[in-house]
Design a protein around this motif. Structure first.
Motif, short mmCIF file in Angstrom:
data_model
loop_
_atom_site.label_atom_id
_atom_site.label_comp_id
_atom_site.label_asym_id
_atom_site.label_seq_id
_atom_site.Cartn_x
_atom_site.Cartn_y
_atom_site.Cartn_z
N THR A 154 0.71 -1.30 0.07
CA THR A 154 -0.10 -0.10 -0.21
C THR A 154 0.93 1.27 -0.03
OG1 THR A 154 -0.31 0.11 2.43
CG2 THR A 154 -1.81 -1.09 1.02
N THR A 155 0.15 2.37 -0.46
CA THR A 155 0.90 3.83 -0.46
C THR A 155 0.17 4.63 0.53
OG1 THR A 155 -0.10 4.25 -2.35
CG2 THR A 155 2.04 3.17 -2.56
N GLY A 156 0.61 5.78 0.68
CA GLY A 156 -0.12 6.74 1.34
C GLY A 156 0.26 6.99 2.76
N VAL A 157 -0.78 7.42 3.72
CA VAL A 157 -0.43 7.72 4.90
C VAL A 157 -0.21 6.42 5.51
CG1 VAL A 157 -1.29 8.47 6.99
CG2 VAL A 157 -1.72 9.72 5.01
N SER A 158 0.92 6.31 6.43
CA SER A 158 1.11 5.12 7.40
C SER A 158 0.21 4.91 8.61
CB SER A 158 2.44 4.99 7.58
OG SER A 158 2.67 3.70 8.51
N LEU A 159 -0.66 3.94 8.60
CA LEU A 159 -1.41 4.02 9.97
C LEU A 159 -0.78 3.23 11.39
CD1 LEU A 159 -3.59 3.42 7.58
CD2 LEU A 159 -4.96 2.39 9.32
N ILE A 160 -1.39 3.95 12.39
CA ILE A 160 -0.55 3.50 13.71
C ILE A 160 -0.99 2.19 13.85
CG2 ILE A 160 -0.58 3.64 16.15
CD1 ILE A 160 -1.37 6.70 15.71
N PRO A 161 -0.26 1.05 14.12
CA PRO A 161 -0.56 -0.38 14.58
C PRO A 161 -1.50 -0.34 15.62
CG PRO A 161 1.94 -0.19 13.92
CD PRO A 161 1.28 1.17 14.16
N ARG A 162 -2.30 -1.41 15.41
CA ARG A 162 -3.58 -1.14 16.42
C ARG A 162 -4.01 -2.49 16.59
NH1 ARG A 162 -6.80 3.61 13.99
NH2 ARG A 162 -4.74 4.08 13.47
N ASP A 163 -4.98 -2.54 17.63
CA ASP A 163 -5.99 -3.79 17.76
C ASP A 163 -7.32 -3.08 18.32
OD1 ASP A 163 -5.81 -3.42 20.44
OD2 ASP A 163 -5.04 -5.43 21.06
N GLY A 164 -8.26 -3.92 18.24
CA GLY A 164 -9.72 -3.51 19.04
C GLY A 164 -10.17 -2.38 18.16
N HIS A 165 -9.78 -2.27 16.99
CA HIS A 165 -10.67 -1.23 15.72
C HIS A 165 -11.63 -1.89 15.04
CE1 HIS A 165 -7.46 -3.76 13.79
NE2 HIS A 165 -8.10 -3.55 12.61
N THR A 166 -12.07 -1.32 14.22
CA THR A 166 -13.31 -1.72 13.32
C THR A 166 -12.77 -1.56 11.92
OG1 THR A 166 -14.59 0.22 13.43
CG2 THR A 166 -15.05 -1.63 14.94
N CYS A 167 -13.47 -2.52 10.95
CA CYS A 167 -13.10 -2.17 9.44
C CYS A 167 -14.48 -2.41 8.91
CB CYS A 167 -12.30 -3.40 8.88
SG CYS A 167 -10.74 -3.31 9.63
N SER A 168 -14.86 -1.53 8.13
CA SER A 168 -16.06 -1.35 7.36
C SER A 168 -15.91 -1.20 5.81
CB SER A 168 -17.03 -0.35 8.07
OG SER A 168 -17.31 -0.39 9.17
N PHE A 169 -16.73 -1.32 4.90
CA PHE A 169 -16.74 -1.06 3.64
C PHE A 169 -17.73 -0.18 3.18
CE2 PHE A 169 -14.36 -2.92 0.32
CZ PHE A 169 -15.21 -2.79 -1.01
N TYR A 170 -17.25 0.78 2.22
CA TYR A 170 -17.96 1.89 1.50
C TYR A 170 -17.33 1.89 0.27
CZ TYR A 170 -19.97 6.16 0.35
OH TYR A 170 -20.77 7.47 -0.33
N LYS A 171 -18.62 1.81 -0.96
CA LYS A 171 -18.21 1.85 -2.33
C LYS A 171 -17.10 0.61 -2.24
CE LYS A 171 -20.42 6.17 -3.37
NZ LYS A 171 -20.12 7.43 -4.02
#
Length: 293
Positions: A191-208
């Motif tokens: 992947t490219t772009g902004v690097s996310l902070i490593p994490r847990d307990g987050h959520t993932c959703s989908f839009y378009k």
């Protein structure tokens, strides 16, 4: 374009023929068999056979049945016996026969219910490899001793084939050759772009065509309320800057995308403070704006 969180009223809280040493390398995890075979009736109910309007779904089996030629005649009528013998003799000459299905009682460690596997006869034994249980492909090996009607699961070593279904298997000499099939393969995406902070307990959703990550807890036990999107066409990350009522830092929450909204509920934060609040993020005003749509 303004990105806004809006609160909603809170809710209430090598050789396979050797019996003892089968090749491969790398011991496999212990297999826990199904306690009983699955049947269509057990999965769907007996009413389905009599109701053509009901949708039938696949059922998976781990049972063994075999067919034997020349069924026994249970009639005491001598003429019936004679007639049956003449019929069988006639069918023998024509290349036909009478066959009876039997379902023997099996012992040992049964394979799980499956389809699209391979079954290969090796002497008096039947080698069953792979297939699918309807959820994922398999690469386990089971051996049925037909003389004792006993299943066994040998330890396998070396280069174990990847889980697969729809393959073929053939015994040549002392080796069972497995070819082809369909497998599930994991692939790490760059992947490219902004690097996310490593994490847990987050959520993932989908839009378009976007993957949306929200909140969670980082490696330093700090809680987050940030929102990132991954455009699955470009594989580029972007951070979404939100305005409006600030979403409190949290992890362990749930999110779901519904229409143009991302709905966030609950979770916990410092000192395990629990939430029962509901927030919405307008995805059209945030995600679409970030992507210039």
């Amino acid at each position: 374009m303004t990105k806004i969180f809006r609160p909603i009223a809170a809710t209430v809280a090598s050789s396979l023929v050797r019996d003892q040493k089968t090749s491969y390398q790398k011991p496999q995890p212990t297999f826990v068999p199904y306690p009983t075979p699955l049947t269509p009736e057990g999965v769907l109910g007996t009413a389905l056979d009599n109701d053509p309007k009901r949708l039938k779904v696949p059922a998976y089996y781990n049972e063994v049945v075999f067919v034997s030629p020349f069924a026994k005649v249970h009639s005491t009528d001598r003429r019936a016996l004679l007639g049956n013998a003449m019929r069988i003799g006639s069918e023998r000459r024509r290349g036909y026969g009478t066959y009876t299905w039997s379902k023997p009682v099996m012992k040992g460690t049964h394979p799980s219910p499956r389809d699209s596997h391979s079954s290969t006869a090796v002497g008096s034994k039947l080698y069953v490899f792979g297939g699918t249980d309807g959820t994922s492909p398999l690469n386990d090996l089971f051996v049925l001793d037909t003389a004792t009607t006993t299943w066994g699961k040998p330890d396998v070593f070396d280069d174990v084939p990847a889980p697969r279904e729809g393959h073929s298997a053939s015994l040549i000499g002392d080796n069972l050759f497995v070819f082809g099939g369909y497998t599930f393969v994991w692939k790490k995406i760059s992947t490219t772009g902004v690097s996310l902070i490593p994490r847990d307990g987050h959520t993932c959703s989908f839009y378009k065509n976007c993957f949306i990550v929200m909140g969670g807890e980082d490696s330093g036990n700090a809680y987050l309320n940030d929102v990132y999107i991954l455009d699955t066409e470009t594989m580029a990350w972007q951070e979404v800057k939100t305005t409006g009522v600030e979403l409190m830092l949290r992890a362990g929450h749930t999110t779901i995308s519904h229409g143009k909204y991302l709905v966030v509920f609950g979770g916990f934060s410092y000192d395990h403070k629990l939430f029962n609040d509901v927030h919405t993020l307008d995805l059209r005003d945030s995600v679409d704006a970030e992507r210039g749509i």
